[in-house]
Every structure is written in C-alpha cells, then in structure tokens.
Design a protein around this motif. Sequence first.
Motif, short mmCIF file in Angstrom:
data_model
loop_
_atom_site.label_atom_id
_atom_site.label_comp_id
_atom_site.label_asym_id
_atom_site.label_seq_id
_atom_site.Cartn_x
_atom_site.Cartn_y
_atom_site.Cartn_z
N ALA A 87 -11.33 6.57 2.85
CA ALA A 87 -11.29 6.65 1.38
C ALA A 87 -10.69 5.59 0.46
N ARG A 88 -11.38 5.01 -0.52
CA ARG A 88 -10.61 4.28 -1.55
C ARG A 88 -9.63 5.16 -2.53
N LEU A 89 -8.32 4.62 -2.24
CA LEU A 89 -7.24 5.49 -2.81
C LEU A 89 -6.31 4.41 -3.62
N ALA A 98 -1.66 -2.36 4.55
CA ALA A 98 -1.15 -1.09 5.26
C ALA A 98 0.25 -1.25 5.85
N LEU A 99 0.56 -2.52 6.46
CA LEU A 99 2.03 -2.58 7.03
C LEU A 99 2.78 -2.69 5.84
N ILE A 136 -1.94 5.99 -1.82
CA ILE A 136 -1.97 5.29 -0.37
C ILE A 136 -0.26 5.37 -0.07
N LEU A 137 0.64 5.19 -0.85
CA LEU A 137 2.09 5.38 -0.44
C LEU A 137 2.41 6.78 -0.24
N ALA A 138 1.82 7.87 -0.91
CA ALA A 138 2.32 9.28 -0.73
C ALA A 138 1.67 9.63 0.53
N LEU A 139 0.43 9.09 0.96
CA LEU A 139 -0.17 9.36 2.15
C LEU A 139 0.79 8.74 3.25
N THR A 140 1.06 7.32 3.26
CA THR A 140 1.87 6.80 4.27
C THR A 140 3.15 7.34 4.49
N ALA A 141 3.76 7.88 3.45
CA ALA A 141 4.94 8.64 3.63
C ALA A 141 5.04 9.89 4.51
N GLY A 142 3.69 10.39 4.63
CA GLY A 142 3.56 11.53 5.51
C GLY A 142 3.41 11.12 7.21
#
Length: 131
Positions: A19-21, A43-44, A26-32
């Motif tokens: 998905a285009r976020l 991404a890194l 993206i930060l919220a998703l990555t934190a999980g």
Amino acid sequence: AFAEEIAGRVAVPASIVRARLAAREILALTAGFDLVVAMRLHALVFAAISGRPMVAISYDPKVDGLMAELGLEAATSTDPFDGEALRRAIGRVSRQQEMARSLRDHAERLRGAARRNIELVLPLLQGRTSR
C-alpha cells in the motif's frame, strides 16, 4: 518479485507492504514490527527511527552508508545474493534485543540531522539563503 521470493523462503510469518502510505503511517506500521528485512533505504530509515531490529540487503552504496552510520553491516547484497547469509543474519538479529536500544540512541541523532536538512532547504524554497 524479489521480496516475494524472500518472504516465501523464510521460516517465520512475513508480510510485504504494498500500500502507498504516508510517512506517519509507515512509522506507525514499522513500530509494530518484530524485525524489518529491507533493501530500500527508506524502509531501513523508518526501522531505525522506530527502534526496530533490521536486516539490510544492499543494492546501493547508500544502504551500506546508512548501515555504517548505525554501526551495522548489510547481511548480503542483491548481486550476488547470499540467501544463507541472510538467513544467519535474520536469526542473529531476531535474538538481539540490544539492537533496538542502540537504534533508539541513533534515532535521535538521525532526527536531528533530518531537522537540520529542513532548516537548510526551507530558505531555498522561500527564495532566500542564510549566509
């Protein structure tokens, strides 16, 4: 295709985000995430900012540069790709919780550098320079 191949070969549940976020999403998703395996620089960066353990697959010197800045190395490269090295790195990193603490320390420095970039660019976008 590369991400799908990797996700299909790992022994743990893996997801590919298509998905285009927005950056905040993206930060919220990555934190999980428990672990981020990525070859793309942003991404890194998001993994580092979120303090998430990461494994890098290098495709460009900028990925190696970020990893060096964080005191880390890429697990493998896209050319040549070493699946066994990637597997070992994933196993190692998934057991190293101290990596998350180290990344949190680096994240604040990265945020400061990002703020400095904004300070440098804003005057240019507003048609003036700070000399």
